[in-house]
Design a protein around this motif. Structure first.
Motif, PDB file in Angstrom:
ATOM      1  N   UNK A 190      45.398  24.458  23.031  1.00  0.00           N
ATOM      2  CA  UNK A 190      46.189  23.427  23.709  1.00  0.00           C
ATOM      3  C   UNK A 190      46.089  22.118  22.947  1.00  0.00           C
ATOM      4  N   UNK A 191      47.237  21.479  22.771  1.00  0.00           N
ATOM      5  CA  UNK A 191      47.301  20.176  22.096  1.00  0.00           C
ATOM      6  C   UNK A 191      48.051  19.215  23.026  1.00  0.00           C
ATOM      7  N   UNK A 192      47.395  18.747  24.096  1.00  0.00           N
ATOM      8  CA  UNK A 192      48.123  17.977  25.107  1.00  0.00           C
ATOM      9  C   UNK A 192      48.686  16.668  24.575  1.00  0.00           C
ATOM     10  N   UNK A 193      48.134  16.183  23.459  1.00  0.00           N
ATOM     11  CA  UNK A 193      48.657  14.939  22.889  1.00  0.00           C
ATOM     12  C   UNK A 193      49.407  15.197  21.585  1.00  0.00           C
ATOM     13  N   UNK A 194      49.888  16.429  21.410  1.00  0.00           N
ATOM     14  CA  UNK A 194      50.705  16.728  20.233  1.00  0.00           C
ATOM     15  C   UNK A 194      49.905  17.196  19.034  1.00  0.00           C
ATOM     16  N   UNK A 195      50.624  17.350  17.916  1.00  0.00           N
ATOM     17  CA  UNK A 195      50.032  18.014  16.757  1.00  0.00           C
ATOM     18  C   UNK A 195      48.975  17.196  16.029  1.00  0.00           C
ATOM     19  N   UNK A 196      48.974  15.876  16.260  1.00  0.00           N
ATOM     20  CA  UNK A 196      47.979  15.046  15.575  1.00  0.00           C
ATOM     21  C   UNK A 196      46.778  14.752  16.473  1.00  0.00           C
ATOM     22  N   UNK A 197      46.872  15.111  17.742  1.00  0.00           N
ATOM     23  CA  UNK A 197      45.833  14.756  18.708  1.00  0.00           C
ATOM     24  C   UNK A 197      44.707  15.761  18.779  1.00  0.00           C
ATOM     25  N   UNK A 198      43.769  15.509  19.706  1.00  0.00           N
ATOM     26  CA  UNK A 198      42.625  16.407  19.859  1.00  0.00           C
ATOM     27  C   UNK A 198      43.047  17.746  20.454  1.00  0.00           C
ATOM     28  N   UNK A 199      42.209  18.744  20.260  1.00  0.00           N
ATOM     29  CA  UNK A 199      42.410  20.047  20.884  1.00  0.00           C
ATOM     30  C   UNK A 199      41.758  20.033  22.260  1.00  0.00           C
ATOM     31  N   UNK A 200      42.091  21.040  23.053  1.00  0.00           N
ATOM     32  CA  UNK A 200      41.625  21.048  24.431  1.00  0.00           C
ATOM     33  C   UNK A 200      41.000  22.408  24.762  1.00  0.00           C
ATOM     34  N   UNK A 232      53.554  27.615   7.716  1.00  0.00           N
ATOM     35  CA  UNK A 232      53.222  26.630   8.747  1.00  0.00           C
ATOM     36  C   UNK A 232      54.184  25.463   8.623  1.00  0.00           C
ATOM     37  N   UNK A 233      54.455  24.795   9.732  1.00  0.00           N
ATOM     38  CA  UNK A 233      55.322  23.635   9.702  1.00  0.00           C
ATOM     39  C   UNK A 233      54.725  22.502   8.882  1.00  0.00           C
ATOM     40  N   UNK A 234      55.568  21.543   8.486  1.00  0.00           N
ATOM     41  CA  UNK A 234      55.090  20.484   7.595  1.00  0.00           C
ATOM     42  C   UNK A 234      54.274  19.393   8.307  1.00  0.00           C
ATOM     43  N   UNK A 235      54.505  19.178   9.613  1.00  0.00           N
ATOM     44  CA  UNK A 235      53.828  18.049  10.278  1.00  0.00           C
ATOM     45  C   UNK A 235      52.669  18.537  11.144  1.00  0.00           C
ATOM     46  N   UNK A 236      51.514  17.874  11.017  1.00  0.00           N
ATOM     47  CA  UNK A 236      50.339  18.252  11.795  1.00  0.00           C
ATOM     48  C   UNK A 236      49.647  19.468  11.220  1.00  0.00           C
ATOM     49  N   UNK A 237      49.879  19.680   9.930  1.00  0.00           N
ATOM     50  CA  UNK A 237      49.370  20.871   9.252  1.00  0.00           C
ATOM     51  C   UNK A 237      48.027  20.558   8.589  1.00  0.00           C
ATOM     52  N   UNK A 238      46.962  20.639   9.375  1.00  0.00           N
ATOM     53  CA  UNK A 238      45.629  20.306   8.852  1.00  0.00           C
ATOM     54  C   UNK A 238      44.843  21.556   8.451  1.00  0.00           C
ATOM     55  N   UNK A 239      45.426  22.712   8.646  1.00  0.00           N
ATOM     56  CA  UNK A 239      44.658  23.947   8.518  1.00  0.00           C
ATOM     57  C   UNK A 239      44.132  24.178   7.104  1.00  0.00           C
TER      58      UNK A 239
END
Lengths: 543, 543
Positions: free
Chosen positions: A76-86, A207-214
């Motif tokens: 879960x990423x309640x604050x979007x792709x750049x936010x914390x995980x849940x 993977x998509x280009x945005x929020x791709x920290x993997x």
């Protein structure tokens, strides 16, 4: 090896992440700023079972005591792709214990984009419509990808997140604006209660280009191959077994935790794996084991552009063991005949004999020269039954890849629509309907996206214009980044009971009834068809 | 479509070359400076049937009325890789009309590097040794690649051309310094007269760096994949059917014009083809047709590093239809046990149980974790008979990839050599001997090459030093570009009749006789072995 945060109850949670090259890894709890060091175990999996972690806790992983990054296997990423995980407690009051699934031959699939199917654009908003789909004769809904994608998180408006879903970066996270984990479970449970299967589209090719920290965690990508959408996933090189594990666990996670009936694997031709055991075959082995464990058949259905029978051949003879695959040739053959389109890949189609070949051989191109591809294409698949092929007369791609996102209803007459519906529903294949086609929906379905990275926004806009530069006589493509484009694509569901829309709806309903009452229609076997046809022709010539 | 210069007799010759992007193409006759314009036919093949062209005529193709380039399908390059191509009259007085070939199960292969097998380094010099190989029990010689490679053409000395052969750039041209077209035919004819099959090693995964003009003619290469040796051949992208035709015709050319019995396809794991019909399968179809036409079975044997059963599975079930494939695991398992080597890929081996597994399952790694590769490797191939696997205790690669090119005779005792020979010859697989191993040859076989491009010479030297940097305690690697290195690798053939060499030779001879007189040894079936073993074990435990 399960990855991500597994909530065990009583405030206990096990965190697991693969990261071979870091020297230290910790869980960072957002609310307290506490960091919990993780221990490196075999195979470079970092792990800790922490206490006093309640469900919904927000966290990051801290790499090398420095960068904080969301969990690659975040649920879960309640604050979007750049936010914390849940942290998610997957407990749920399921009521589908008696659900036995739908047989492959009985599938009539209805493809849904969650964001535009209803005004609300949520899982919950779909539920009241299940009954109507059931009455139509649909036996499975298929959700376009719902993995967390970017959007404007400064607002609670679900329409701030606009995406087809193929640019997801969190393969385990249910899109927050659609209703998150519980929303999806409520939908699946409601569907199963009403005898409707639920399929999910997943993207394992990029993977998509945005929020791709993997890629900061490990060698998830390889330079050995090029995909049209960026780096190829590392399925066959150094450390690939850990990357494969990430995807295998993902498949099992969706099927097990969300009670899904099938996964549709996006564009498997862009999954490059030249090792001796293809990742698709390995996925199929795991899904078969889970099916046996759960005593109901779970399906993997591949989208493939390769016209390659290997995709659906059994593993025992070296196939990938997919239960079925999409076959675009049927669509293209029919579309080119109905509309006269000859642009792009339609230049390979336009003959009646090609539609006949699609019925008989599934693939029109089974090692013929394709003028569009400028090479030979496909291979013969007459050893595979027709129930292993999913066909359509329109889908998100065929509509949305047009500059103006026109549906078939914009491109042919009402009689043409009825003809197409008959050709689809009475085909021996598994039919797939795109949401709204059953009543001739008039909204377009064009490409839309809502990046928050301004560079990306510009690149997407310009790319879209460039792609359709040759069509400038028809005007400019709708701005893919604008909210208006997205709103324009929402269904006018209420029109289904009006005038010609209603006539078409009833037409679809009756066709499905005919299909259901004449089992021969949907269980056609290539070789038997062929034999019957020959016998018939011979009888004709003898008289 | 046949490509190259086809001499029709009476001074007529048809020239054909594929080149889609040029505006004009002509044959340029070197002796007269005459240019003969070619006409563009379907598929962008340029063609002309010229008159007054005698056999041995030298020619270039002239592209766009400008650059003169050798023929990509040149059958002869008498002045080396940069010089003109030569028209060849393929007429030859064959005396092998009764030749029926050797069955797969009866193959005992002897690998030969033409340049170092004899002092002369020619095809003709091999002929007097056939009788000795025949006495030993060998049933087929396999020539390392003989496609034209670079060398110092300022001298007539054959040793000015030094190359393993894997850097060839003219896939249809017989190496001039080995004796050219007629030399090869004389060798094959002599072999067939004496009941010896002839196999040829061909390289379809890349082209050598020097004299590589082929990319100026068309899209023979692709950027979609990376090979360890440079650009990947375009087997599955735009225009790939013409590229595939080039290789298919090449296969048929060698088998038809030179009466060869089999081709060994080098490193097929670096042949990237993700289309629905793999180029290997297409090659196999054509070779099967030619076999039927000629009424004798012709073989394709793949070298593959992938441990992938697909390579040798029948085309009908989606395999590539190769008749057999090399299996390195047998070598590595035995070598690691005999020598204790644990460097490089040998770190994956060293257990007795692995050798046992190689005997039983062909592949040791059939989806186990490989520490050397840092990934899982291989797949189970127990459905394939053992006659589909070619094994060895040494070959050009296993010897030559060592810094000092040591043969097994340098690395283990005499008793060790005898043990290894028994393990090989009495195995259920097709055994391959590397020239000289049958008498414990003492010459090394190290890497050598003779580029004329000074930049390449430097790059190869430095690359070789870098590759073995970790071994500097053992000294420097021999200079790969020097003539001394090449001379050092030549066999001391006369030693085969002396002392322990002779004892070993007779040992090999007797082993082969045992193999031949006990058909069970070489026709072992995996499943039967397994069943027999289990029955045996059960009987033991019951007593």
């Amino acid at each position: 090896m399960q990855v991500g945060a597994r909530y065990l109850g009583n405030g206990h949670c096990t965190f697991t992440v693969w990261s071979p090259d870091v020297e230290a890894m910790a869980v960072q709890i957002v609310s307290t700023a506490q960091t919990i060091p993780m221990a490196r175990s075999q195979g470079d999996y970092w792990q800790v079972t922490a206490q006093d972690i309640l469900p919904d806790t927000l966290y990051f992983y801290q790499l090398n005591n420095q960068e904080s990054r969301p969990d690659p296997a975040s649920q879960s990423q309640p604050q979007g792709v750049h936010g914390p995980s849940q942290v998610i407690d997957q407990a749920f009051e399921w009521t589908d214990h008696d659900w036995a699934g739908v047989a492959l031959e009985d599938l009539i699939i209805y493809e849904i984009h969650v964001g535009t199917f209803t005004p609300e654009g949520t899982f919950d908003a779909i539920i009241p419509r299940i009954q109507t789909l059931k009455e139509l004769g649909v036996t499975a809904i298929e959700l376009m990808p719902i993995s967390q994608f970017p959007g404007d998180r400064s607002t609670d408006d679900p329409s701030a997140y606009r995406n087809w879903g193929y640019d997801g970066t969190y393969l385990y996270a249910v899109q927050n604006s659609y209703g998150g984990v519980t929303g999806l479970k409520r939908l699946v449970d409601a569907c199963h209660q009403q005898g409707m299967a639920v399929m999910l589209d997943v993207v394992y090719n990029h993977f998509g280009p945005e929020g791709n920290y993997i890629s900061q965690f490990g060698s998830y990508f390889t330079d050995s191959y090029r995909t049209p959408w960026g780096s190829a996933v590392n399925y066959d090189n150094v450390h690939s077994h850990h990357v494969r594990n990430f995807f295998i666990q993902n498949t099992l996670y969706w099927l097990r935790e969300y009670h899904l009936d099938a996964l549709r694997l996006d564009a498997v031709h862009a999954i490059y794996d030249l090792g001796a055991k293809h990742i698709l075959a390995e996925l199929a082995e795991h899904v078969e084991a889970l099916s046996n464990e759960q005593n109901r058949k779970l399906y993997l259905i591949a989208e493939s552009d390769a016209n390659d029978p290997r995709v659906i051949r059994p593993i025992e003879v070296g196939g990938h063991g997919m239960d079925a695959q999409w076959s675009d040739d049927f669509h293209h053959a029919l579309h080119a005949l109905l509309t006269g389109d000859q642009i792009g890949y339609y230049q390979d189609f336009g003959k009646c004999s090609q539609l006949a070949k699609a019925y008989q051989d599934s693939f029109v191109y089974d090692w013929q020269y394709s003028p569009h591809r400028q090479r030979f294409h496909g291979n013969v698949c007459r050893d595979r039954p027709s129930s292993q092929f999913v066909v359509c007369i329109q889908n998100h791609d065929q509509i949305g890849n047009r500059m103006l996102g026109e549906r078939l209803s914009h491109l042919t007459s009402f009689e043409g629509l009825k003809l197409a519906a008959g050709a689809l529903i009475l085909s021996p294949f598994v039919p797939l309907l795109f949401m709204g086609e059953e009543y001739g929906e008039e909204a377009p379905f064009t490409y839309f996206v809502s990046h928050s990275d301004t560079g990306l926004i510009h690149a997407v806009r310009e790319g879209r214009k460039r792609e359709f530069a040759a069509f400038h006589a028809q005007g400019e493509p709708p701005d893919p980044e604008s909210a208006e484009t997205f709103e324009m694509c929402k269904l006018n569901w209420e029109t289904r009971t009006e005038g010609q829309h209603h006539i078409l709806w009833m037409w679809y309903q009756q066709l499905i009834q005919i299909r259901n009452t004449m089992p021969a229609l949907k269980r056609q076997d290539h070789l038997e068809t062929d034999k019957a046809a020959r016998t018939h022709l011979k009888a004709g010539s003898d008289n």
